[in-house]
Design a protein around this motif. Structure first.
Motif, PDB file in Angstrom:
ATOM      1  N   THR A  25     -81.160  39.796 -28.881  1.00  0.00           N
ATOM      2  CA  THR A  25     -79.851  39.872 -29.539  1.00  0.00           C
ATOM      3  C   THR A  25     -79.794  41.046 -30.509  1.00  0.00           C
ATOM      4  OG1 THR A  25     -79.610  37.489 -29.352  1.00  0.00           O
ATOM      5  CG2 THR A  25     -78.171  38.598 -30.927  1.00  0.00           C
ATOM      6  N   GLN A  26     -80.882  41.260 -31.249  1.00  0.00           N
ATOM      7  CA  GLN A  26     -80.915  42.366 -32.202  1.00  0.00           C
ATOM      8  C   GLN A  26     -80.754  43.702 -31.479  1.00  0.00           C
ATOM      9  OE1 GLN A  26     -81.026  41.721 -35.424  1.00  0.00           O
ATOM     10  NE2 GLN A  26     -80.910  43.848 -36.058  1.00  0.00           N
ATOM     11  N   LEU A  27     -81.385  43.858 -30.305  1.00  0.00           N
ATOM     12  CA  LEU A  27     -81.268  45.098 -29.548  1.00  0.00           C
ATOM     13  C   LEU A  27     -79.853  45.291 -29.010  1.00  0.00           C
ATOM     14  CD1 LEU A  27     -84.634  45.058 -27.559  1.00  0.00           C
ATOM     15  CD2 LEU A  27     -84.056  46.431 -29.564  1.00  0.00           C
ATOM     16  N   LYS A  28     -79.184  44.197 -28.663  1.00  0.00           N
ATOM     17  CA  LYS A  28     -77.794  44.297 -28.195  1.00  0.00           C
ATOM     18  C   LYS A  28     -76.883  44.769 -29.315  1.00  0.00           C
ATOM     19  CE  LYS A  28     -75.956  41.292 -25.489  1.00  0.00           C
ATOM     20  NZ  LYS A  28     -75.446  40.003 -24.969  1.00  0.00           N
ATOM     21  N   GLN A  29     -77.146  44.287 -30.528  1.00  0.00           N
ATOM     22  CA  GLN A  29     -76.267  44.615 -31.651  1.00  0.00           C
ATOM     23  C   GLN A  29     -76.599  45.981 -32.259  1.00  0.00           C
ATOM     24  OE1 GLN A  29     -76.477  41.316 -34.384  1.00  0.00           O
ATOM     25  NE2 GLN A  29     -75.029  40.100 -33.207  1.00  0.00           N
TER      26      GLN A  29
ATOM     27  N   TYR B 227     -82.558  55.146 -27.718  1.00  0.00           N
ATOM     28  CA  TYR B 227     -82.010  53.830 -27.988  1.00  0.00           C
ATOM     29  C   TYR B 227     -82.400  52.878 -26.859  1.00  0.00           C
ATOM     30  CZ  TYR B 227     -78.503  55.025 -24.436  1.00  0.00           C
ATOM     31  OH  TYR B 227     -77.899  55.398 -23.277  1.00  0.00           O
ATOM     32  N   TRP B 228     -82.175  51.589 -27.073  1.00  0.00           N
ATOM     33  CA  TRP B 228     -82.489  50.561 -26.089  1.00  0.00           C
ATOM     34  C   TRP B 228     -81.236  50.198 -25.301  1.00  0.00           C
ATOM     35  CZ3 TRP B 228     -87.439  49.692 -25.292  1.00  0.00           C
ATOM     36  CH2 TRP B 228     -88.332  49.915 -26.331  1.00  0.00           C
ATOM     37  N   GLU B 229     -81.333  50.246 -23.997  1.00  0.00           N
ATOM     38  CA  GLU B 229     -80.230  49.793 -23.144  1.00  0.00           C
ATOM     39  C   GLU B 229     -80.536  48.373 -22.681  1.00  0.00           C
ATOM     40  OE1 GLU B 229     -79.671  52.036 -19.585  1.00  0.00           O
ATOM     41  OE2 GLU B 229     -77.973  50.823 -18.915  1.00  0.00           O
ATOM     42  N   VAL B 230     -79.636  47.438 -22.980  1.00  0.00           N
ATOM     43  CA  VAL B 230     -79.810  46.056 -22.560  1.00  0.00           C
ATOM     44  C   VAL B 230     -79.241  45.931 -21.148  1.00  0.00           C
ATOM     45  CG1 VAL B 230     -79.196  43.656 -23.009  1.00  0.00           C
ATOM     46  CG2 VAL B 230     -79.749  45.189 -24.910  1.00  0.00           C
ATOM     47  N   LEU B 231     -80.073  45.470 -20.221  1.00  0.00           N
ATOM     48  CA  LEU B 231     -79.694  45.492 -18.806  1.00  0.00           C
ATOM     49  C   LEU B 231     -79.065  44.186 -18.345  1.00  0.00           C
ATOM     50  CD1 LEU B 231     -82.916  47.239 -17.433  1.00  0.00           C
ATOM     51  CD2 LEU B 231     -80.719  48.289 -17.993  1.00  0.00           C
TER      52      LEU B 231
ATOM     53  N   TYR C 254     -85.279  43.472 -18.665  1.00  0.00           N
ATOM     54  CA  TYR C 254     -84.214  43.042 -19.563  1.00  0.00           C
ATOM     55  C   TYR C 254     -83.685  44.217 -20.385  1.00  0.00           C
ATOM     56  CZ  TYR C 254     -85.010  38.088 -18.662  1.00  0.00           C
ATOM     57  OH  TYR C 254     -85.100  36.857 -18.063  1.00  0.00           O
ATOM     58  N   ILE C 255     -84.561  45.188 -20.665  1.00  0.00           N
ATOM     59  CA  ILE C 255     -84.166  46.344 -21.468  1.00  0.00           C
ATOM     60  C   ILE C 255     -84.764  47.602 -20.853  1.00  0.00           C
ATOM     61  CG2 ILE C 255     -83.942  45.031 -23.623  1.00  0.00           C
ATOM     62  CD1 ILE C 255     -86.687  46.135 -24.445  1.00  0.00           C
ATOM     63  N   LYS C 256     -84.216  48.731 -21.239  1.00  0.00           N
ATOM     64  CA  LYS C 256     -84.720  50.015 -20.759  1.00  0.00           C
ATOM     65  C   LYS C 256     -84.574  51.023 -21.890  1.00  0.00           C
ATOM     66  CE  LYS C 256     -84.009  53.482 -17.115  1.00  0.00           C
ATOM     67  NZ  LYS C 256     -83.176  53.857 -15.930  1.00  0.00           N
ATOM     68  N   ARG C 257     -85.606  51.815 -22.072  1.00  0.00           N
ATOM     69  CA  ARG C 257     -85.569  52.827 -23.123  1.00  0.00           C
ATOM     70  C   ARG C 257     -84.864  54.074 -22.616  1.00  0.00           C
ATOM     71  NH1 ARG C 257     -85.660  52.836 -28.583  1.00  0.00           N
ATOM     72  NH2 ARG C 257     -86.112  54.926 -29.353  1.00  0.00           N
ATOM     73  N   GLN C 258     -83.871  54.528 -23.391  1.00  0.00           N
ATOM     74  CA  GLN C 258     -83.129  55.743 -23.058  1.00  0.00           C
ATOM     75  C   GLN C 258     -83.403  56.792 -24.135  1.00  0.00           C
ATOM     76  OE1 GLN C 258     -81.679  56.197 -20.335  1.00  0.00           O
ATOM     77  NE2 GLN C 258     -81.029  54.216 -19.516  1.00  0.00           N
TER      78      GLN C 258
ATOM     79  N   ASN D 298     -74.701  31.192 -13.337  1.00  0.00           N
ATOM     80  CA  ASN D 298     -75.728  32.140 -13.754  1.00  0.00           C
ATOM     81  C   ASN D 298     -76.657  32.526 -12.614  1.00  0.00           C
ATOM     82  OD1 ASN D 298     -74.803  32.222 -16.298  1.00  0.00           O
ATOM     83  ND2 ASN D 298     -76.181  30.693 -17.131  1.00  0.00           N
ATOM     84  N   GLU D 299     -76.245  32.288 -11.384  1.00  0.00           N
ATOM     85  CA  GLU D 299     -77.101  32.586 -10.248  1.00  0.00           C
ATOM     86  C   GLU D 299     -77.486  34.064 -10.250  1.00  0.00           C
ATOM     87  OE1 GLU D 299     -77.072  32.076  -5.403  1.00  0.00           O
ATOM     88  OE2 GLU D 299     -75.403  31.393  -6.614  1.00  0.00           O
ATOM     89  N   GLY D 300     -78.799  34.308 -10.124  1.00  0.00           N
ATOM     90  CA  GLY D 300     -79.280  35.682 -10.094  1.00  0.00           C
ATOM     91  C   GLY D 300     -79.601  36.227 -11.464  1.00  0.00           C
ATOM     92  N   ILE D 301     -79.298  35.465 -12.536  1.00  0.00           N
ATOM     93  CA  ILE D 301     -79.620  35.926 -13.888  1.00  0.00           C
ATOM     94  C   ILE D 301     -80.860  35.179 -14.355  1.00  0.00           C
ATOM     95  CG2 ILE D 301     -78.824  36.129 -16.252  1.00  0.00           C
ATOM     96  CD1 ILE D 301     -77.274  37.802 -14.280  1.00  0.00           C
ATOM     97  N   LYS D 302     -81.915  35.903 -14.701  1.00  0.00           N
ATOM     98  CA  LYS D 302     -83.171  35.254 -15.051  1.00  0.00           C
ATOM     99  C   LYS D 302     -83.100  34.649 -16.446  1.00  0.00           C
ATOM    100  CE  LYS D 302     -85.145  39.134 -14.309  1.00  0.00           C
ATOM    101  NZ  LYS D 302     -86.103  40.247 -14.226  1.00  0.00           N
TER     102      LYS D 302
END
Length: 466
Positions: free
Chosen positions: A414-418, A461-465, A450-454, A399-403
């Motif tokens: 998780t809800q935003l991903k789904q 919608y929410w983009e999960v980064l 972690y997320i970005k609004r598109q 997981n190096e580099g993943i906060k």
């Protein structure tokens, strides 16, 4: 009766739902209660000539015919409807045992003549005989008529006042129409005296009844001493299923592997097995008991999914492992099947165990009194209890580099991903939080990339980064 093992092997395993052992013939009322309990539940064998330590004592074979006559007389005189036990001698290594075998009856319920149906109906729970309550007696009467509780109408509820939207939308999502004819075919409604009434099944699926809910909890350690998190989910049954699954996901380890530009996420317990166990709980639980609900308990070493009600219609755990299926709630089962939540009847137990065994995990289904308990084993980590939720650095070195994501945000993440198009009010309702809290958490996730609004606030919608 669901057990094809030789009698000696059954004896060595001890008393059970379908087996009772006695050194000598018990008193008349004990024999009667046991025979009635077997007839009302899954059938069974009363074996005479076995000591408390399961060693074989045997009987005097000269007494066999007298004992046989006595048992037949007891069954005829004390039980109603009449029972016809099969009595025979089984010779094991030269030791003769008397076996009184009772099959599950067709004229349910069976009870003691002297006490009547309300006070004399016995059932078999684990290895003991229990007096059946009024609710269980009603269930036995429905089983005699080959009917289910969820197929019965509730004439106290006005069909016109019910909001069928949750079910209609589910069918629409699957390209199906839920019109009046479909409601009738699925027995979600029934016509009586020129009026349409909802069945218990429809009310259960809509979450109309208070007991049709799901309680989820995460405990610290391996017992129920300390709560870390808990949620109670109501509303339509399929939404409860989805929310319970999401709750479990948020408290599981998530392994994240990055190979080049490819990101792979794997939960420590395969989600397919979890979903199968949850679906089984919702389909097979006893909804006629209005005082109990489905419970999901997550511990450091396992997940328990518990549903009210013993196995239905004489079913045993052995039967389940052999692929036999008895549907307690036909209306609920039909709808779940129509919506693709069930693939094949009778394959759930084997499928769960196969999925988990492929990952080196275990699953055990237990019948504990009058409820069923799926226990799914977890993969323990040295950081168990800390590294829960989405992307908590579970796999060292990959997981190096993943906060890491703080524990209060995984459920929202998780809800935003789904459901990327979720609005703030929808997220607040789904997660049981205020809109102000959701706004604050969204801001944190945006600020930390972690997320970005598109798109626009209304139609975006929410983009999960990550």
């Amino acid at each position: 009766m669901g057990n094809n093992q030789p009698l000696l092997a059954q004896i060595q395993q001890g008393e059970s739902k379908t087996l009772e052992l006695k050194a000598q013939l018990p008193q008349n009322d004990q024999i009667t209660k046991t025979m009635i309990a077997f007839a009302n539940t899954s059938g069974g064998k009363l074996v005479i000539g076995v000591n408390d330590d399961r060693t074989l004592k045997g009987i005097n074979s000269d007494e066999f015919f007298n004992l046989q006559d006595k048992i037949s007389s007891i069954a005829h005189d004390a039980c109603t409807p009449n029972l016809l036990p099969h009595t025979y001698i089984e010779n094991i290594n030269g030791i003769e045992l008397l076996v009184v075998e009772v099959t599950r009856g067709a004229l349910l319920p069976y009870f003691l003549k002297s006490k009547g149906k309300e006070q004399g109906t016995y059932i078999r729970l684990n290895a003991s005989n229990r007096l059946a309550d009024a609710n269980y007696i009603t269930q036995l009467e429905l089983q005699r008529l080959n009917q289910c509780f969820d197929e019965q109408i509730n004439s106290n509820v006005n069909l016109q006042e019910l909001d069928l939207t949750p079910l209609v939308q589910r069918f629409t999502q699957h390209g199906k129409v839920l019109d009046q004819q479909k409601l009738l075919n699925l027995k979600l409604i029934q016509k009586y005296n020129d009026r349409f009434y909802p069945t218990h099944g429809l009310l259960i699926l809509l979450g109309y009844y208070e007991h049709a809910e799901t309680k989820c909890a995460r405990f610290k350690g391996v017992d129920m001493t300390v709560f870390l998190d808990k949620k109670e989910y109501t509303g339509d049954l399929i939404s409860q299923l989805e929310q319970a699954e999401l709750f479990i996901k948020n408290h599981l380890h998530l392994k994240v592997e990055i190979n080049g530009l490819q990101r792979t996420e794997t939960y420590e317990i395969p989600i397919a097995a979890i979903r199968e166990a949850l679906v089984n709980a919702y389909i097979h639980r006893d909804y006629s008991n209005f005082g109990r609900d489905i419970k999901v308990a997550i511990y450091d070493d396992r997940i328990n999914i518990i549903s009210p009600g013993a196995l239905p219609n004489g079913l045993t755990l052995d039967d389940l492992h052999q692929g036999r299926s008895e549907i307690r709630n036909r209306v609920v089962a039909r709808v779940f099947k129509a919506l693709g939540l069930v693939e094949q009847w009778g394959s759930g137990v084997a499928r769960i165990q196969q999925i988990l065994s492929e990952q080196g995990l275990g699953a055990v289904l237990r019948e504990q009194g009058d409820f069923l308990d799926w226990s799914l084993s977890r993969v323990l980590s040295p950081d168990e209890g800390i590294n829960e939720g989405i992307n908590e650095g579970i796999n060292e070195g990959i997981n190096e580099g993943i906060k890491p994501l703080p524990l209060k945000y995984p459920e929202l993440y998780t809800q935003l991903k789904q459901q990327p198009s979720s609005t703030v009010p929808q997220l607040a309702a789904q997660l049981g939080q205020s809109e102000a809290t959701i706004e604050r958490h969204l801001k944190w996730l945006k600020d930390h990339n972690y997320i970005k609004r598109q798109g626009a606030k209304k139609d975006g919608y929410w983009e999960v980064l990550q």
